[in-house]
Design an enzyme around this catalytic site. Structure first.
Site, mmCIF file in Angstrom:
data_model
loop_
_atom_site.group_PDB
_atom_site.id
_atom_site.type_symbol
_atom_site.label_atom_id
_atom_site.label_comp_id
_atom_site.label_asym_id
_atom_site.label_seq_id
_atom_site.Cartn_x
_atom_site.Cartn_y
_atom_site.Cartn_z
ATOM 1 N N ASP A 1 0.822 -1.217 0.000
ATOM 2 C CA ASP A 1 0.000 0.000 0.000
ATOM 3 C C ASP A 1 0.852 1.261 0.000
ATOM 4 O O ASP A 1 0.707 2.130 -0.862
ATOM 5 C CB ASP A 1 -0.938 0.011 1.218
ATOM 6 C CG ASP A 1 -1.964 -1.108 1.174
ATOM 7 O OD1 ASP A 1 -2.402 -1.452 0.067
ATOM 8 O OD2 ASP A 1 -2.305 -1.646 2.237
ATOM 9 N N ARG B 1 -0.913 0.387 16.439
ATOM 10 C CA ARG B 1 -1.348 1.537 15.631
ATOM 11 C C ARG B 1 -1.368 2.860 16.411
ATOM 12 O O ARG B 1 -0.873 3.869 15.906
ATOM 13 C CB ARG B 1 -2.713 1.251 15.006
ATOM 14 C CG ARG B 1 -2.690 0.159 13.956
ATOM 15 C CD ARG B 1 -1.713 0.500 12.837
ATOM 16 N NE ARG B 1 -1.741 -0.494 11.776
ATOM 17 C CZ ARG B 1 -0.720 -1.264 11.450
ATOM 18 N NH1 ARG B 1 0.426 -1.169 12.121
ATOM 19 N NH2 ARG B 1 -0.801 -2.129 10.464
ATOM 20 N N ASP C 1 -7.814 -0.497 10.887
ATOM 21 C CA ASP C 1 -6.658 0.357 11.126
ATOM 22 C C ASP C 1 -6.907 1.814 10.766
ATOM 23 O O ASP C 1 -6.324 2.719 11.363
ATOM 24 C CB ASP C 1 -5.446 -0.169 10.355
ATOM 25 C CG ASP C 1 -4.776 -1.337 11.059
ATOM 26 O OD1 ASP C 1 -5.116 -1.583 12.230
ATOM 27 O OD2 ASP C 1 -3.925 -2.004 10.445
ATOM 28 N N SER D 1 -1.836 -10.466 3.010
ATOM 29 C CA SER D 1 -1.775 -9.196 3.725
ATOM 30 C C SER D 1 -1.269 -9.498 5.126
ATOM 31 O O SER D 1 -1.894 -10.249 5.873
ATOM 32 C CB SER D 1 -3.167 -8.549 3.787
ATOM 33 O OG SER D 1 -3.132 -7.374 4.557
#
Length: 410
Positions: free
Chosen positions: A18, A98, A127, A179
């Site tokens: 990404d 995160r 996320d 992923s």
């Protein structure tokens, strides 16, 4: 947000699929803006190799690599362990990382005088919420760019095609395009064959597991490990004192080689869908187990049961990205008060994916062998139980007599 005003963007950068394509995309779609990449190191050190060269080659003006290991462990992981926070059996590996990364992202964006902050989270995942709620806490006035909510790319296949068209090097291909999210606490796997819950994970396929082995590949001889806790915080392994980071890596090593910490679940995401994920959390699984066992010795019944309710709520709060909220602060104050006497040693036997209790001791143990014994004792008068049961059962007795008088079923 007026795109014309966006001249400098700070990007949460991992070097994965990404964020690899986001740098050129930002420059194409935001007036060739300056892109400053920020990578938070929370234990994925091997993934940071060559990251600066890659970021600069794809258009970033600079790359920050921030060592957040100690902050991640001490300020996020250990509070969750003390609380016993577990979300649907998931030990919150990504959820805890995160807010730690996003906090530093906001601090750098403010220091750099950025016009916006960008992340590579998809519109389907949790996320995006975790990043943005933290950014709202620390940089409430900065606009947030989320390319997955803007661009025409619809899949990881199209992302790979974009990368190939822009000569962006990738460490994955279409056949190994899981992923993944990795830090010292866990590794998650999603996508490809795992999207169908009917498919068994390829645990024994070389390269699938990265933090350990499957139970059937683990040694035939058990490994014993003793963990010492001080007020709910692990401080030593087998009598050797360690800081939190080293302690987790050591437990990852022991747990990984014994097939500990594999989890395959379909979880309920915050955004409303169910998602299948496979997690590796070897050291974390050991810590949660050991801490839970120690609390059985050190917490009274009422506190233990109420803490379990708080733990479930705290897990949801963490999972939902609300770490920097008044509720989190209040819950952590409660949890800390419960940990005053959670000090002692827990010895576990690790064997082929199992954690078997060998012993537990604490100077603050509430377990009194003289009271609990089945043998004769002089501290517990069993006759007292008759009066206790009479009073405890009085509401049931009164209700039963009323219903019998009125010909009602019990």
């Amino acid at each position: 947000m007026n795109k014309e005003n966006i001249k400098k963007v700070v990007l949460a950068y991992s070097g994965g699929l990404d964020t690899s394509i986001i740098i050129p995309w930002l420059k194409e779609n935001y007036n060739n803006c300056e892109v400053i990449a920020v990578s938070g190191n929370v234990g994925q050190s091997d993934e940071l190799e060559g990251l600066e060269e890659k970021a600069l080659k794809t258009g970033a003006s600079k790359l920050y690599v921030e060592d957040l290991n100690e902050e991640f462990v001490n300020d996020f992981v250990f509070p969750a362990v003390k609380a016993g926070a577990v979300y649907e059996n998931y030990l919150l590996g990504t959820s805890l990382a995160r807010p730690c990364i996003a906090k530093r992202l906001a601090e750098i964006a403010i220091a750099e005088g950025a016009d916006a902050i960008c992340h590579g989270c998809t519109g389907k995942g949790n996320d995006q919420v975790r990043f943005e709620l933290t950014l709202k806490a620390f940089a409430p006035d900065l606009p947030i760019i989320a390319p997955w909510r803007e661009w025409d790319i619809k899949s990881r296949e199209e992302e790979i095609a974009y990368a190939e068209a822009h000569n962006i090097p990738l460490k994955i291909n279409r056949e190994t395009n899981y992923s993944k999210d990795k830090n010292m606490w866990h590794l998650s796997h999603e996508g490809l064959d795992l999207e169908d819950p009917a498919n068994e994970p390829k645990y024994n396929e070389p390269g699938f597991l990265e933090m350990g082995v499957s139970p059937e590949m683990a040694p035939d001889v058990p490994t014993y490990v003793t963990i010492h806790f001080e007020k709910g915080i692990p401080t030593a392994i087998d009598g050797v004192e360690m800081n939190g980071v080293d302690l987790i890596w050591k437990l990852n090593e022991l747990g990984g080689k014994n097939g500990i910490g594999l989890l395959d679940i379909v979880e309920n995401r915050l955004v409303g869908m169910k998602c299948r994920g496979v997690y590796e959390t070897p050291g974390g699984t050991i810590l949660y187990k050991a801490h839970e066992i120690l609390e059985t010795l050190c917490l009274d019944r009422a506190t233990s049961h109420y803490k379990a309710l708080v733990a479930q709520k705290f897990a949801e709060v963490i999972y939902d990205g609300q770490w920097f909220s008044p509720l989190t602060k209040a819950i952590m104050a409660f949890v800390d008060s419960t940990q005053e006497t959670v000090t002692g040693d827990v010895k576990l036997k690790l064997y082929k994916g199992n954690m078997i209790l060998a012993s537990v001791t604490s100077p603050y143990s509430l377990y009194d062998p003289e009271i609990a014994t089945f043998d004769e004792d002089e501290v517990y008068d069993q006759k007292d139980s008759a009066g206790f049961i009479n009073l405890f059962g009085l509401p049931i007795k009164v209700n039963a007599k009323m219903r019998k008088k009125n010909n009602l079923d019990i």
